[in-house]
Design a protein around this motif. Structure first.
Motif, PDB file in Angstrom:
ATOM      1  N   GLY A 184      33.396  42.031  48.626  1.00 20.18           N
ATOM      2  CA  GLY A 184      33.771  42.701  49.870  1.00 20.18           C
ATOM      3  C   GLY A 184      34.970  43.597  49.650  1.00 20.18           C
ATOM      4  N   PHE A 185      36.013  43.404  50.468  1.00 17.79           N
ATOM      5  CA  PHE A 185      37.192  44.257  50.337  1.00 17.79           C
ATOM      6  C   PHE A 185      37.903  44.027  49.015  1.00 17.79           C
ATOM      7  N   GLY A 186      37.795  42.839  48.430  1.00 14.06           N
ATOM      8  CA  GLY A 186      38.445  42.553  47.152  1.00 14.06           C
ATOM      9  C   GLY A 186      37.964  43.429  46.014  1.00 14.06           C
ATOM     10  N   GLY A 187      36.756  43.937  46.099  1.00 11.43           N
ATOM     11  CA  GLY A 187      36.263  44.876  45.110  1.00 11.43           C
ATOM     12  C   GLY A 187      35.761  44.269  43.820  1.00 11.43           C
ATOM     13  N   GLU A 188      35.829  42.942  43.658  1.00 12.32           N
ATOM     14  CA  GLU A 188      35.379  42.266  42.438  1.00 12.32           C
ATOM     15  C   GLU A 188      36.033  42.866  41.188  1.00 12.32           C
ATOM     16  N   LEU A 189      37.359  42.908  41.213  1.00  9.31           N
ATOM     17  CA  LEU A 189      38.135  43.403  40.077  1.00  9.31           C
ATOM     18  C   LEU A 189      38.518  42.242  39.170  1.00  9.31           C
ATOM     19  N   TYR A 190      38.651  42.517  37.880  1.00 10.60           N
ATOM     20  CA  TYR A 190      38.918  41.472  36.887  1.00 10.60           C
ATOM     21  C   TYR A 190      40.354  41.561  36.385  1.00 10.60           C
ATOM     22  N   LEU A 191      40.970  40.397  36.224  1.00 10.95           N
ATOM     23  CA  LEU A 191      42.319  40.331  35.675  1.00 10.95           C
ATOM     24  C   LEU A 191      42.261  40.617  34.177  1.00 10.95           C
ATOM     25  N   ALA A 192      43.016  41.616  33.721  1.00  7.81           N
ATOM     26  CA  ALA A 192      42.938  42.069  32.337  1.00  7.81           C
ATOM     27  C   ALA A 192      44.327  42.310  31.781  1.00  7.81           C
ATOM     28  N   SER A 193      44.408  42.343  30.456  1.00  9.00           N
ATOM     29  CA  SER A 193      45.650  42.638  29.754  1.00  9.00           C
ATOM     30  C   SER A 193      45.311  43.178  28.377  1.00  9.00           C
ATOM     31  N   ASP A 194      46.301  43.761  27.731  1.00  8.11           N
ATOM     32  CA  ASP A 194      46.109  44.314  26.389  1.00  8.11           C
ATOM     33  C   ASP A 194      47.473  44.429  25.724  1.00  8.11           C
ATOM     34  N   HIS A 195      47.459  44.687  24.418  1.00  7.00           N
ATOM     35  CA  HIS A 195      48.712  44.832  23.691  1.00  7.00           C
ATOM     36  C   HIS A 195      49.558  45.944  24.312  1.00  7.00           C
TER      37      HIS A 195
END
Length: 309
Positions: free
Chosen positions: A157-168
């Motif tokens: 829905g409003f959350g957008g189905e985004l994923y928590l990510a990180s990188d160097h």
């Protein structure tokens, strides 16, 4: 030399007809944008109403965390890196992150990339509700185990189905305040979005590999690609549209005994089976306030078994 308007358009002086036409066009454009909900004030109101909408967390009957559960990820707080109250992993979004299609009258939703922060508000809402997502084909409903890879996704829905990510970290891409490894929300799920749960006690870590992860207990969240633990920094504060919040980064903080500090300690908070409208952490804070006659709740320091030692 530019002509300066010295009279209102009602005074028939100079290019008064052109001034009247410009004012009429500006008013029509304003009313048209208002009807379509495109004014900045309207967009801000829609953003706050949707992102702060209450969310129901999952209920764990057996005390174990499962794929598909909706949880709130809470840092337990402490005194390392400065005095820090408990905070929850939360979305930091502004108007540039909100997308909608007025032509099709579709509902608005968040689009990445988005920043994240540590908000002191622990009330479950769209902003701090995340779904445990499988990255290795494990079906929903199966128990998540220590050292098993998983993903953290915002709600649909409003959350957008985004994923928590990180990188160097690089010179161009790093945390704003601390300049450490950045953590953000992205739309595509790849290896940068893989995380794993590690037992918080290093002396018992090996024995707990492969065991089910318990909810509402201290754990460490490790990034699979960089092997850095998710951390909340009390000495680096971000000014966001929702107030002051702690900066979140992926960095391992060790004490003199080579053990992770409390800035790396997190809890997967679920709903209370007896009060599904509230989380177990909120129930604990209410009881703490009641027992201490209205004093400020202390940081979470006990896990099952610690208080008996």
């Amino acid at each position: 030399m530019a002509t300066v308007r010295t009279y209102s358009p009602s005074v028939r002086v100079g290019n008064w007809r052109e001034d009247v036409s410009l004012d009429e066009d500006s008013l029509k454009d304003f009313l048209h944008r208002k009807d379509r909900g495109e004014l900045t004030l309207q967009k801000t109101t829609v953003l706050r109403q949707n992102i702060l909408k209450p969310m129901k967390l999952s209920v764990s009957r057996d005390g174990f965390l499962r794929f598909g559960d909706t949880i709130t990820l809470v840092n337990s707080g402490g005194t390392s890196l400065g005095l820090r109250d408990p905070c929850s992993l939360s979305i930091i979004a502004d108007l540039s992150n909100m997308s909608s299609h007025p032509q099709t009258n579709s509902d608005p939703y968040l689009q990445g990339p988005c920043q994240v922060g540590g908000a002191n508000s622990l009330k479950s809402c769209v902003r701090n509700a995340f779904v445990i997502t499988s990255v290795d084909g494990t079906p929903d409903g199966d128990v998540l185990r220590y050292d098993q890879s998983f993903g953290l996704r915002t709600t649909s829905g409003f959350g957008g189905e985004l994923y928590l990510a990180s990188d160097h970290r690089t010179f161009q891409k790093c945390a704003k305040k601390s300049r450490l490894q950045e953590v953000s929300l992205v739309e595509q799920c790849d290896f940068q979005c893989w995380w794993r749960v590690v037992y918080f006690d290093p002396q018992e870590r090996l024995e707990h590999e492969g065991y089910p992860v318990q909810v509402n207990c201290k754990v460490l969240i490790s990034h699979c690609k960089t092997n850095q633990f998710l951390a909340a920094l009390a000495n680096h504060v971000l000014w966001t549209p929702f107030g002051k919040e702690y900066e979140l980064t992926a960095h391992t903080f060790l004490d003199s005994h080579k053990a992770e500090q409390d800035s790396n300690h997190w809890l997967f908070v679920t709903a209370d089976p007896g009060h599904e409208g509230q989380s177990l952490l909120q129930q604990q804070q209410v009881s703490t306030i009641t027992n201490e006659n209205g004093s400020h709740p202390k940081a979470i320091t006990d896990t099952p078994g610690e208080s008996e030692r």
